[in-house]
Enzyme design. Structure first.
Site, mmCIF file in Angstrom:
data_model
loop_
_atom_site.group_PDB
_atom_site.id
_atom_site.type_symbol
_atom_site.label_atom_id
_atom_site.label_comp_id
_atom_site.label_asym_id
_atom_site.label_seq_id
_atom_site.Cartn_x
_atom_site.Cartn_y
_atom_site.Cartn_z
ATOM 1 N N SER A 180 3.008 0.768 -8.934
ATOM 2 C CA SER A 180 2.144 0.571 -8.509
ATOM 3 C C SER A 180 0.805 0.008 -8.896
ATOM 4 C CB SER A 180 1.914 0.964 -7.073
ATOM 5 O OG SER A 180 0.767 1.205 -6.463
ATOM 6 N N ASN A 181 -0.527 -0.689 -8.295
ATOM 7 C CA ASN A 181 -1.580 0.106 -9.129
ATOM 8 C C ASN A 181 -1.613 1.187 -8.423
ATOM 9 O OD1 ASN A 181 -2.191 -2.882 -10.324
ATOM 10 N ND2 ASN A 181 -2.812 -3.563 -9.144
ATOM 11 N N TYR A 212 1.650 -0.785 -2.053
ATOM 12 C CA TYR A 212 0.830 -1.014 -1.063
ATOM 13 C C TYR A 212 1.037 -2.530 -0.257
ATOM 14 C CZ TYR A 212 -1.111 2.849 -2.415
ATOM 15 O OH TYR A 212 -1.687 3.838 -2.772
ATOM 16 N N ARG A 260 -9.178 -4.630 2.473
ATOM 17 C CA ARG A 260 -7.460 -4.732 1.687
ATOM 18 C C ARG A 260 -7.834 -6.010 0.699
ATOM 19 N NH1 ARG A 260 -2.876 -3.532 -1.478
ATOM 20 N NH2 ARG A 260 -1.836 -5.493 -1.419
ATOM 21 N N ASP A 294 6.910 -2.419 -5.830
ATOM 22 C CA ASP A 294 5.338 -2.693 -5.096
ATOM 23 C C ASP A 294 5.415 -1.833 -4.295
ATOM 24 O OD1 ASP A 294 2.991 -3.744 -5.088
ATOM 25 O OD2 ASP A 294 3.271 -4.241 -3.397
#
Ligand code: LAC
Length: 259
Positions: free
Chosen positions: A152-153, A46, A75, A44
């Protein structure tokens, strides 16, 4: 709210915090059978590689007294919007969500987010610090011949910029983004990209995240998972997966590699 971790937990995100734990937990907290067959680690981004709270100093400089609150709410909203949009079926890429989260957080805290301040804060997101264990940990894994990737997104360009800025892009063999399937983790569709794009068997690949919810997502989609517990004492999310290995740093992952 007493501190950042309580806050993040309260909004349901349990994001990683900057502090490194004092003790190693690699063997003490094993919750799954021993494993030594990993050939590719997929990370991942972040909160796992990049410290999203490295924007806090600039938040504080631009809005004295509100730096922590702004960074935390920013966030939290970024993640919440990714979940909400996934459920609504209204995908928008993670760069735009990050911008929307910042806009909401500033409004909520009654901060004057001028176009110049917005640009500076968004630029900071392209230059996030990596956690101290990340570069040496990835370098050590690379030396063992392990494949290294991101899942990751994040939107591909923002991931690419952040990886280059942090000096880790040359260590990575692939950067996989939720943008390919237009829905965000923890949708299984995103984790399925590991086998689809990397052509690795699920027993050869390990998915690594410091976001406990993300680890549960990967495990639900059939991946072997590793949780980097960046703050000792941080509880895992109550989401039911038991097959996760717990480590405290990227450098602990070498123990799981096929030699
Ligand atoms: C990512 C978010 C979830 O990098 O941190 O996918």
């Amino acid at each position: 709210m007493a501190n950042r971790r309580e806050f993040m937990r309260a909004v349901g995100t349990a994001a990683a915090v900057g502090a490194m734990p004092a003790t190693r937990v690699v063997s003490a907290k094993q919750t799954a059978p021993p494993l030594k067959g990993i050939k590719t680690f997929v990370f991942d981004a972040y909160g796992t590689l990049f410290d999203v709270f490295s924007v806090t100093a600039l938040c504080e400089q631009l809005f004295p007294g509100n730096g922590n609150a702004l960074a935390e709410l920013w966030r939290a909203k970024q993640l919440q919007y990714s979940l909400l949009r996934s459920l609504m079926g209204r995908y928008k890429d993670f760069w735009q969500l990050t911008q929307d989260g910042l806009a909401y957080a500033a409004k909520s805290l009654k901060l004057d987010l001028t176009p110049d301040r917005q640009k500076r804060l968004m630029d900071a997101y392209l230059n996030l610090s990596v956690f101290p264990d990340v570069k040496p940990g990835l370098e050590a894994l690379k030396k063992l011949g392990v494949g290294l990737a991101i899942l990751s997104n994040g939107e591909p360009k923002m991931l690419d910029r952040a990886a280059r800025s942090a000096g880790i892009s040359t260590l990575l063999d692939a950067v996989l983004s939720a943008n390919d399937v237009k829905i965000f983790k923890p949708s299984p569709a995103v984790y399925k990209l590991v086998s689809k794009r990397l052509h690795v068997g699920t027993s050869d690949a390990g998915f690594v995240s410091a976001n406990s919810w993300d680890v549960h997502g990967g495990a639900s989609a059939g991946l072997i998972t590793f949780w980097i517990q960046r703050a000792s004492g941080e509880p895992p999310e109550e989401l039911g997966s038991t097959e996760t290995r717990v480590v405290s740093a990227v450098s602990d992952l070498a123990a799981f590699v096929r030699r």
